[in-house]
Scaffold this motif. Structure first.
Motif, mmCIF file in Angstrom:
data_model
loop_
_atom_site.group_PDB
_atom_site.id
_atom_site.type_symbol
_atom_site.label_atom_id
_atom_site.label_comp_id
_atom_site.label_asym_id
_atom_site.label_seq_id
_atom_site.Cartn_x
_atom_site.Cartn_y
_atom_site.Cartn_z
ATOM 1 N N ASP A 35 12.328 41.123 54.282
ATOM 2 C CA ASP A 35 14.376 41.662 53.270
ATOM 3 C C ASP A 35 13.323 41.186 51.886
ATOM 4 O OD1 ASP A 35 15.007 39.251 52.688
ATOM 5 O OD2 ASP A 35 16.028 39.274 54.849
ATOM 6 N N ARG A 87 20.160 51.451 48.398
ATOM 7 C CA ARG A 87 19.387 51.093 49.532
ATOM 8 C C ARG A 87 19.750 49.781 49.511
ATOM 9 N NH1 ARG A 87 13.328 50.636 51.081
ATOM 10 N NH2 ARG A 87 13.777 49.607 53.232
ATOM 11 N N GLU A 93 21.864 47.666 52.240
ATOM 12 C CA GLU A 93 21.393 46.102 53.054
ATOM 13 C C GLU A 93 22.253 45.324 52.911
ATOM 14 O OE1 GLU A 93 17.295 45.694 52.401
ATOM 15 O OE2 GLU A 93 16.980 48.116 53.110
ATOM 16 N N TYR A 115 23.612 43.207 55.826
ATOM 17 C CA TYR A 115 23.057 41.548 56.636
ATOM 18 C C TYR A 115 24.097 40.737 55.629
ATOM 19 C CZ TYR A 115 19.499 45.320 58.589
ATOM 20 O OH TYR A 115 19.457 46.319 59.663
#
Length: 481
Positions: A173, A357, A361, A365
């Protein structure tokens, strides 16, 4: 090994399981994520057998694995199999004495030459078959062709229900990628991630550790490390499609990806760009999705609308920046000038959408319960404003878990990469919240208004934050600063 503890622990548990009976596992992930490194290390530590298949005929593949087994088992006479069932039985016999990992890497290559191989494995792993019952071989099948590996255990596939492990090895990530690249400046980390994403081997094998020193070095780094024909990463985006066996019409798939990279996220826009009817794109979009190269996201406010995005940043960078100048880049003609000409396009078509994006994320998360609860989904959405005869695009829509009649709308947010955000952005979010409140889909009583900006915020907006009217998120927040 860098931050693959979860995957390593899962592999060790599988390989050292003392229970009787041979077991089967599947390891998948796009190329250059470190799968082979993990599996080779596992076999080295546990005394297992590792075989990496090649693109070859059935006869050559059988010969190659026969030679590998002869060396591993230290046989006096060479093992020369003529069919795969004989090989599978030898693999199972490796685990007669103890649990031991047995790895077949690049498994799709073998199936390409021997399509019945999964069915042969199914037969070999029949529950009461003596060769399986008497073995504790821990067979691991690994592959990078995501569409193939995704179907190996699904639906009516022969191996469905046979696997005791299904382990995906994903890209890093954005936070892990920054650590891996050794980037402490959040803005620089975001720019680098927008180009090369989180694939570990891009840094270690393809760019050989060449990292931009600071923001001032970023442009020069793109030119020397990515846009140079002498760099191994120069052709990587084209190879990503070539590695997927189901992507047979390369021109069509590249055109679909170009359409998305140009900002055509809806099915109609993609169809118009490609020059096909919308219903003719169902198959190529599904194949790209199965290959893990694109993802579809439902609109938060329009349940019948689906948007598509490219999951691999390098593909977006290639189609938005490199493909339009491909003849010149191949000859290394004025690469610096090409990059300077394309840089504004890079910010608008690559960095802006990528930053959105990343913000989604982070909200899903890493924000945890910052907005009152853990989100169950975070996506974008388009909301109609009938009174003003317009519509509003909402970059971040965080929805909580449904406990009542309506799903709680935890947060709505606007994202700007190069724009200082002010009171006008907050007023727009208030208007959107009021419009949502009039509908019957979401509960907006606890909705937070969030401004995400890489360029900063006005003093007026920061005062609104002090009054609890808005949440402000910058690059430092995204990276845990």
């Amino acid at each position: 090994m860098f931050d693959r503890d979860r995957e390593w622990d899962a592999l060790v548990r599988f390989a050292t399981d003392e229970q009787p009976g041979a077991t089967l596992g599947v390891v998948s992930g796009r190329r250059r994520q470190g799968k082979s490194f993990l599996l080779e290390a596992l076999c080295q530590e546990a005394g297992g057998f590792y075989f990496s298949a090649q693109e070859a005929t059935k006869a050559e593949s059988l010969s190659l694995i026969g030679e590998a087994l002869t060396r591993h088992l230290d046989l006096v006479a060479p093992f020369t199999p003529t069919d795969w069932p004989a090989v599978i039985d030898v693999l199972l016999r490796i685990g007669r004495e103890r649990p031991v990992p047995v790895v077949i890497d690049e498994f799709p290559y073998l199936v390409q030459a021997s399509p019945a191989l999964p069915s042969m494995l199914q037969a070999a792993y029949a529950p009461r078959r003596a060769e399986r019952v008497e073995s504790r071989a821990r067979l691991l099948l690994c592959g990078s062709a995501m569409s193939f590996m995704g179907g190996l255990l699904s639906g009516n596939a022969p191996l469905r229900g046979r696997a005791a492990l299904d382990l995906p090895v994903a890209t890093f990530d954005f936070r892990l990628a920054a650590r891996f690249w050794g980037l402490s400046d959040p803005r620089l980390a975001l720019l680098v991630h927008a180009v090369v994403g989180g694939t570990p081997a891009y840094r270690t094998e393809m760019i050989r550790g060449d990292t931009p020193e600071d923001l001032e070095d970023f442009d020069a780094w793109v030119v020397r490390a990515v846009l140079s024909p002498g760099s191994p990463i120069f052709l990587e985006a084209r190879y990503l499609l070539a590695e997927e066996p189901d992507l047979r019409d390369g021109a069509l798939y590249h055109s679909v990806l170009s359409a998305i990279a140009e900002g055509n996220s809806g099915r109609g826009g993609i169809a118009s760009f490609v020059g096909r009817k919308s219903n003719e794109l169902s198959h190529p979009l599904t194949v790209l999705e199965d290959a893990g190269l694109i993802a579809r996201e439902l609109d938060a406010f329009r349940g019948n609308r689906t948007d598509f995005r490219i999951t691999e940043p390098l593909l977006t960078f290639y189609h938005a920046i490199m493909r339009p100048f491909w003849p010149q880049l191949l000859r290394a003609v004025n690469t610096e000038r090409i990059w300077q000409r394309a840089r504004q396009r890079f910010i608008a078509n690559v960095v802006g959408p990528h930053f959105e994006r990343i913000c989604r994320e982070w909200t899903l998360y890493f924000a945890e319960d910052r907005f009152g609860d853990w989100p169950s989904q975070v996506t974008a959405g388009t909301l109609n404003d009938p009174a003003n005869r317009t519509s509003h695009e909402v970059d971040v829509v965080a929805v909580g878990h449904v406990d009542g009649a309506k799903a709680p709308l935890l947060a709505i947010g606007e994202v700007k990469w190069g724009e200082v955000m002010g009171a006008g952005h907050l007023e727009r979010l208030r208007r959107i919240r009021d419009l949502v409140a009039r509908g019957d889909k979401y509960d907006t009583r606890g909705t937070h208004l969030v401004c995400y900006s890489a360029a900063g915020f006005t003093e007026e907006l920061m005062r609104e934050r002090e009054r609890g009217e808005v949440v402000l998120v910058g690059p430092g927040d995204l990276y845990g600063g």
